[in-house]
Design a protein around this motif. Structure first.
Motif, PDB file in Angstrom:
ATOM      1  N   VAL A   1       0.883  -1.204   0.015  1.00  0.00           N
ATOM      2  CA  VAL A   1      -0.048  -0.132   0.184  1.00  0.00           C
ATOM      3  C   VAL A   1       1.060   1.310   0.018  1.00  0.00           C
ATOM      4  CG1 VAL A   1      -1.760   1.208   1.187  1.00  0.00           C
ATOM      5  CG2 VAL A   1      -1.796  -1.044   1.317  1.00  0.00           C
ATOM      6  N   ILE A   2       0.452   2.276  -0.965  1.00  0.00           N
ATOM      7  CA  ILE A   2       1.275   3.599  -1.053  1.00  0.00           C
ATOM      8  C   ILE A   2       0.414   4.748  -0.989  1.00  0.00           C
ATOM      9  CG2 ILE A   2       1.424   3.220  -3.430  1.00  0.00           C
ATOM     10  CD1 ILE A   2       4.487   4.517  -3.084  1.00  0.00           C
ATOM     11  N   PHE A   3       0.865   5.737  -0.157  1.00  0.00           N
ATOM     12  CA  PHE A   3       0.196   7.047  -0.378  1.00  0.00           C
ATOM     13  C   PHE A   3       0.534   7.570  -2.022  1.00  0.00           C
ATOM     14  CE2 PHE A   3       0.642  11.813  -0.633  1.00  0.00           C
ATOM     15  CZ  PHE A   3      -0.871  11.973  -0.161  1.00  0.00           C
ATOM     16  N   THR A   4      -0.631   8.250  -2.405  1.00  0.00           N
ATOM     17  CA  THR A   4      -0.538   8.899  -3.768  1.00  0.00           C
ATOM     18  C   THR A   4      -1.410   9.894  -3.756  1.00  0.00           C
ATOM     19  OG1 THR A   4      -0.843   8.195  -6.246  1.00  0.00           O
ATOM     20  CG2 THR A   4      -2.447   7.440  -4.780  1.00  0.00           C
TER      21      THR A   4
ATOM     22  N   PHE B   1       0.075   0.960 -10.228  1.00  0.00           N
ATOM     23  CA  PHE B   1      -0.709   0.563  -9.263  1.00  0.00           C
ATOM     24  C   PHE B   1      -2.103  -0.200  -9.989  1.00  0.00           C
ATOM     25  CE2 PHE B   1      -0.130   5.295  -8.020  1.00  0.00           C
ATOM     26  CZ  PHE B   1       1.243   4.883  -7.260  1.00  0.00           C
ATOM     27  N   ILE B   2      -2.626  -0.924  -9.233  1.00  0.00           N
ATOM     28  CA  ILE B   2      -3.880  -2.011  -9.813  1.00  0.00           C
ATOM     29  C   ILE B   2      -4.984  -1.262  -9.922  1.00  0.00           C
ATOM     30  CG2 ILE B   2      -2.299  -4.004  -9.247  1.00  0.00           C
ATOM     31  CD1 ILE B   2      -4.300  -4.624  -6.996  1.00  0.00           C
ATOM     32  N   PRO B   3      -5.944  -1.754 -10.601  1.00  0.00           N
ATOM     33  CA  PRO B   3      -7.409  -1.307 -10.554  1.00  0.00           C
ATOM     34  C   PRO B   3      -7.905  -1.870  -9.180  1.00  0.00           C
ATOM     35  CG  PRO B   3      -6.695  -2.242 -12.598  1.00  0.00           C
ATOM     36  CD  PRO B   3      -5.727  -2.565 -11.996  1.00  0.00           C
ATOM     37  N   LEU B   4      -8.803  -1.253  -8.666  1.00  0.00           N
ATOM     38  CA  LEU B   4      -9.244  -1.420  -7.241  1.00  0.00           C
ATOM     39  C   LEU B   4     -10.799  -1.653  -7.342  1.00  0.00           C
ATOM     40  CD1 LEU B   4      -7.345   1.187  -5.188  1.00  0.00           C
ATOM     41  CD2 LEU B   4      -6.663  -1.286  -5.684  1.00  0.00           C
ATOM     42  N   ASN B   5     -11.547  -1.582  -8.165  1.00  0.00           N
ATOM     43  CA  ASN B   5     -12.840  -1.680  -8.398  1.00  0.00           C
ATOM     44  C   ASN B   5     -13.510  -2.929  -7.714  1.00  0.00           C
ATOM     45  OD1 ASN B   5     -12.218   0.583 -10.092  1.00  0.00           O
ATOM     46  ND2 ASN B   5     -14.164   0.756 -10.844  1.00  0.00           N
ATOM     47  N   ASP B   6     -12.894  -4.288  -8.344  1.00  0.00           N
ATOM     48  CA  ASP B   6     -13.333  -5.464  -7.922  1.00  0.00           C
ATOM     49  C   ASP B   6     -12.801  -5.736  -6.485  1.00  0.00           C
ATOM     50  OD1 ASP B   6     -14.558  -5.870 -10.341  1.00  0.00           O
ATOM     51  OD2 ASP B   6     -12.867  -7.202 -10.985  1.00  0.00           O
ATOM     52  N   LEU B   7     -11.645  -5.251  -6.254  1.00  0.00           N
ATOM     53  CA  LEU B   7     -11.268  -5.548  -4.649  1.00  0.00           C
ATOM     54  C   LEU B   7     -12.260  -4.585  -3.786  1.00  0.00           C
ATOM     55  CD1 LEU B   7      -7.523  -5.383  -5.173  1.00  0.00           C
ATOM     56  CD2 LEU B   7      -8.961  -7.437  -4.171  1.00  0.00           C
ATOM     57  N   LEU B   8     -12.231  -3.202  -4.265  1.00  0.00           N
ATOM     58  CA  LEU B   8     -13.386  -2.460  -3.524  1.00  0.00           C
ATOM     59  C   LEU B   8     -14.437  -3.136  -3.127  1.00  0.00           C
ATOM     60  CD1 LEU B   8     -13.403   0.496  -1.944  1.00  0.00           C
ATOM     61  CD2 LEU B   8     -14.254   1.191  -4.207  1.00  0.00           C
TER      62      LEU B   8
ATOM     63  N   ASN C   1     -11.017   3.145 -10.340  1.00  0.00           N
ATOM     64  CA  ASN C   1     -10.177   3.686  -9.108  1.00  0.00           C
ATOM     65  C   ASN C   1      -8.854   3.016  -9.137  1.00  0.00           C
ATOM     66  OD1 ASN C   1     -13.388   3.871  -8.030  1.00  0.00           O
ATOM     67  ND2 ASN C   1     -11.955   5.424  -7.406  1.00  0.00           N
ATOM     68  N   TYR C   2      -7.986   3.741  -9.146  1.00  0.00           N
ATOM     69  CA  TYR C   2      -6.513   3.343  -8.829  1.00  0.00           C
ATOM     70  C   TYR C   2      -6.298   3.582  -7.327  1.00  0.00           C
ATOM     71  CZ  TYR C   2      -6.182   1.953 -13.650  1.00  0.00           C
ATOM     72  OH  TYR C   2      -6.685   1.388 -14.854  1.00  0.00           O
TER      73      TYR C   2
ATOM     74  N   GLY D   1      -6.540  14.328  -3.755  1.00  0.00           N
ATOM     75  CA  GLY D   1      -5.447  14.915  -3.032  1.00  0.00           C
ATOM     76  C   GLY D   1      -4.735  14.077  -2.205  1.00  0.00           C
ATOM     77  N   SER D   2      -5.473  12.958  -1.663  1.00  0.00           N
ATOM     78  CA  SER D   2      -4.783  12.030  -0.687  1.00  0.00           C
ATOM     79  C   SER D   2      -5.372  10.773  -0.754  1.00  0.00           C
ATOM     80  CB  SER D   2      -5.144  12.715   0.869  1.00  0.00           C
ATOM     81  OG  SER D   2      -4.717  11.546   1.638  1.00  0.00           O
ATOM     82  N   MET D   3      -4.683   9.788  -1.170  1.00  0.00           N
ATOM     83  CA  MET D   3      -5.212   8.438  -1.506  1.00  0.00           C
ATOM     84  C   MET D   3      -4.259   7.177  -0.959  1.00  0.00           C
ATOM     85  SD  MET D   3      -7.095   8.905  -5.294  1.00  0.00           S
ATOM     86  CE  MET D   3      -5.404   9.569  -6.178  1.00  0.00           C
ATOM     87  N   LEU D   4      -4.939   6.191  -0.861  1.00  0.00           N
ATOM     88  CA  LEU D   4      -4.112   4.873  -0.762  1.00  0.00           C
ATOM     89  C   LEU D   4      -4.258   4.102  -2.213  1.00  0.00           C
ATOM     90  CD1 LEU D   4      -4.573   4.050   3.080  1.00  0.00           C
ATOM     91  CD2 LEU D   4      -2.499   5.316   1.920  1.00  0.00           C
ATOM     92  N   ALA D   5      -3.114   3.578  -2.622  1.00  0.00           N
ATOM     93  CA  ALA D   5      -3.201   2.704  -3.912  1.00  0.00           C
ATOM     94  C   ALA D   5      -2.485   1.594  -3.305  1.00  0.00           C
ATOM     95  CB  ALA D   5      -2.369   3.401  -4.843  1.00  0.00           C
ATOM     96  N   ILE D   6      -2.684   0.301  -4.474  1.00  0.00           N
ATOM     97  CA  ILE D   6      -2.212  -0.992  -4.133  1.00  0.00           C
ATOM     98  C   ILE D   6      -1.053  -1.085  -5.033  1.00  0.00           C
ATOM     99  CG2 ILE D   6      -2.456  -3.494  -4.040  1.00  0.00           C
ATOM    100  CD1 ILE D   6      -5.311  -2.795  -2.718  1.00  0.00           C
ATOM    101  N   SER D   7       0.216  -1.348  -4.663  1.00  0.00           N
ATOM    102  CA  SER D   7       1.136  -1.555  -5.939  1.00  0.00           C
ATOM    103  C   SER D   7       0.833  -2.755  -6.622  1.00  0.00           C
ATOM    104  CB  SER D   7       2.547  -1.740  -5.283  1.00  0.00           C
ATOM    105  OG  SER D   7       3.547  -2.246  -6.080  1.00  0.00           O
ATOM    106  N   SER D   8       1.282  -2.729  -7.839  1.00  0.00           N
ATOM    107  CA  SER D   8       1.079  -3.732  -8.798  1.00  0.00           C
ATOM    108  C   SER D   8       2.232  -5.105  -8.411  1.00  0.00           C
ATOM    109  CB  SER D   8       1.394  -3.652 -10.084  1.00  0.00           C
ATOM    110  OG  SER D   8       2.705  -2.862 -10.470  1.00  0.00           O
ATOM    111  N   THR D   9       3.070  -4.733  -7.511  1.00  0.00           N
ATOM    112  CA  THR D   9       3.966  -5.795  -7.056  1.00  0.00           C
ATOM    113  C   THR D   9       3.489  -6.295  -5.777  1.00  0.00           C
ATOM    114  OG1 THR D   9       5.501  -4.075  -5.732  1.00  0.00           O
ATOM    115  CG2 THR D   9       6.034  -4.328  -8.001  1.00  0.00           C
TER     116      THR D   9
END
Length: 516
Positions: free
Chosen positions: A113-116, A131-138, A163-164, A342-350
């Motif tokens: 998880v990374i701030f973006t 970053f990976i697409p998050l719609n399904d995970l969300l 949503n990324y 302006g402030s999000m958390l993303a999931i790395s593709s790694t």
């Protein structure tokens, strides 16, 4: 009470006893011996469980904290119950954030998880596949997020319907202004109520320079100056490193480079005037100091800052200046994609376990204990509770006070310091009401077709932008040279591409195109 909860209680009881005994025997401050005793009293079973569990790596910007390891271990114990995973907090300081983040992404380093944000090259990193697409995970693991976040916020943070990044649940209006030393203003009898615009700071700073020559009136740096986007309602329509702006507080949908916007030019000359008069720090073009550290140094009267309810109080706790700071807003509240992203958390593709990463983000939005642990540290050490949601400082507060509440999940479940207004969260919600909405809300420019021109412009910006916006050089001389270099780099092609995409977005969404 769960077994692990009992273990944690006994563990901390032992820690506190050892801290007292060690401090008494060595004449050291109790806060200095916290970390070294923690692992010695952690039960062997817990250590074995943590060793075998998957490590979720959480990356964000900030200042590394002395007791980070202590908090990290406590969070790992807690997450073992929730996710059967442990936590590794990776804090990249503000000065090296861009380079370190780029290296991590380019080298395909494994993290979760990374701030973006839009001002931290979010769309560029998405185009790189970072970053990976998050719609399904969300949908599967983030139902609590969906229930708590305004659907408009999630939707306007999307790129082409995806949503990324998951926005932090906080105030979403934006406003710029200054945070200043209220104690100094009172001592010098300065009329801070007279400050309505940036220009109104002139007599205030002149008085500071005259009566307290050891204090520099205004600290500025790259990205934190009189021409910062939040100070002037600039809407970059996506990543702020890509040129092409409209004004959030205007109706025009004509995309322009900043040097064609009059308020930008006016502020370049004002910054130069302030710099020559000694109102601005002489190292403004090169300093890597954080604005909070500048305040804490007692060498500066004010900083520019995004303004929200309680901003001065938050910085007061962070800088050791509680009760000594004030704030003044100097522009109109606004809402644009720059706020929703302006402030999000993303999931790395790694990430090897993106489903765990999404569950961690979901917990940061909903789990009161975990959220406050990462933001304030450990109860009884880094703070004491006065009530269910009000806390007070201890002698160890400075060892863990990261000041990243606005990055990590959901501010509305944060504790409040006893120096803060008890109605702060109600004020946050009210703050977002009545903001002027940018014509570009929901639009994010896809710069893939002009990525070579964007890279060239970024290189030109590195050469000129900080010096110009900090007032360190004469805009009369340097601005024409800067503009010429930008045009050679391909800025006109970028502006045209952004305007074309923006027009298509407006038409698709039934919005009008407004010229000046």
């Amino acid at each position: 009470m769960k077994v692990r909860t009992i273990q944690r209680f006994l563990c901390w009881a032992s820690v506190l006893l050892l801290i007292f005994l060690s401090a008494a025997c060595t004449n050291r401050e109790p806060s200095q011996v916290v970390v070294e005793h923690y692992e010695s009293v952690l039960d062997e079973g817990a250590q074995r469980d943590l060793k075998d569990a998957y490590t979720l790596k959480l990356v964000y910007i900030g200042t590394p904290q002395l007791d980070e390891q202590l908090v990290e271990r406590e969070a790992s114990q807690y997450l073992m119950e929730k996710l059967n995973a442990k936590l590794d907090i990776i804090v990249l300081d503000w000065g090296s954030w861009d380079n370190r983040q780029n290296i991590m992404i380019a080298s395909r380093e494994e993290f979760d998880v990374i701030f973006t944000s839009q001002w931290s090259r979010h769309s560029v990193n998405v185009s790189k596949g970072a970053f990976i697409p998050l719609n399904d995970l969300l949908e599967q693991y983030g139902q609590d997020i969906i229930a708590s976040l305004d659907p408009i916020i999630l939707q306007s943070a999307q790129l082409d319907g995806i949503n990324y990044g998951i926005p932090t649940n906080k105030e979403f209006a934006a406003q710029g202004g200054i945070v200043y030393r209220k104690d100094i203003a009172e001592q010098l009898k300065l009329n801070m109520n007279s400050v309505q615009t940036i220009m109104d700071l002139e007599p205030i700073y002149a008085a500071i320079k005259r009566d307290m020559p050891q204090i520099t009136p205004l600290f500025v740096k790259h990205g934190e100056n009189l021409n910062s986007h939040y100070m002037n309602n600039y809407d970059a329509l996506g990543d702020t490193s890509i040129p092409g702006y409209i004004l959030k507080d205007d109706t025009s949908t004509v995309v322009k480079p900043l040097y064609e916007i009059q308020r930008y030019i006016d502020n370049l000359y004002l910054a130069r005037s302030f710099y020559l008069k000694g109102y601005i720090n002489m190292d403004a073009a090169t300093t890597q100091m954080m604005v909070s550290d500048a305040l804490a140094s007692n060498e500066y009267f004010s900083i520019v800052s995004p303004i929200k309810p309680g901003k001065a109080e938050e910085l007061g706790v962070q800088t050791g200046l509680a009760g000594k700071l004030g704030q003044i807003a100097i522009n109109q509240k606004s809402l644009a994609t720059s706020e929703t992203t302006g402030s999000m958390l993303a999931i790395s593709s790694t990430s090897r376990h993106p489903e765990l990463a999404m569950q961690l983000i979901n917990l940061l939005h909903t789990d009161i204990y975990l959220n406050n642990l990462l933001n304030f540290g450990i109860e009884g050490i880094h703070y004491e509770k006065l009530s269910d949601n009000v806390i007070t400082m201890t002698e160890a507060t400075s060892r863990y006070s990261p000041g990243v509440n606005w990055m990590l999940g959901n501010q509305y479940i944060n504790y409040l310091w006893d120096s803060e207004d008890p109605m702060k969260w109600e004020q946050f919600k009210a703050f977002s009401e009545g903001a002027v909405i940018s014509p570009g809300l929901g639009f994010v420019f896809d710069g893939e077709e002009v990525k070579s021109e964007v890279a060239a412009v970024v290189n030109v910006d590195k050469q000129y932008l900080i010096a110009l916006e900090s007032g360190s050089v004469d805009p009369e001389v340097v601005l024409p040279e800067y503009m010429k270099k930008l045009q050679i780099a391909g800025i006109d092609k970028i502006i045209q591409a952004k305007q074309k995409q923006f027009n298509a977005f407006l038409i698709k969404n039934g919005r009008e195109l407004h010229t000046e």
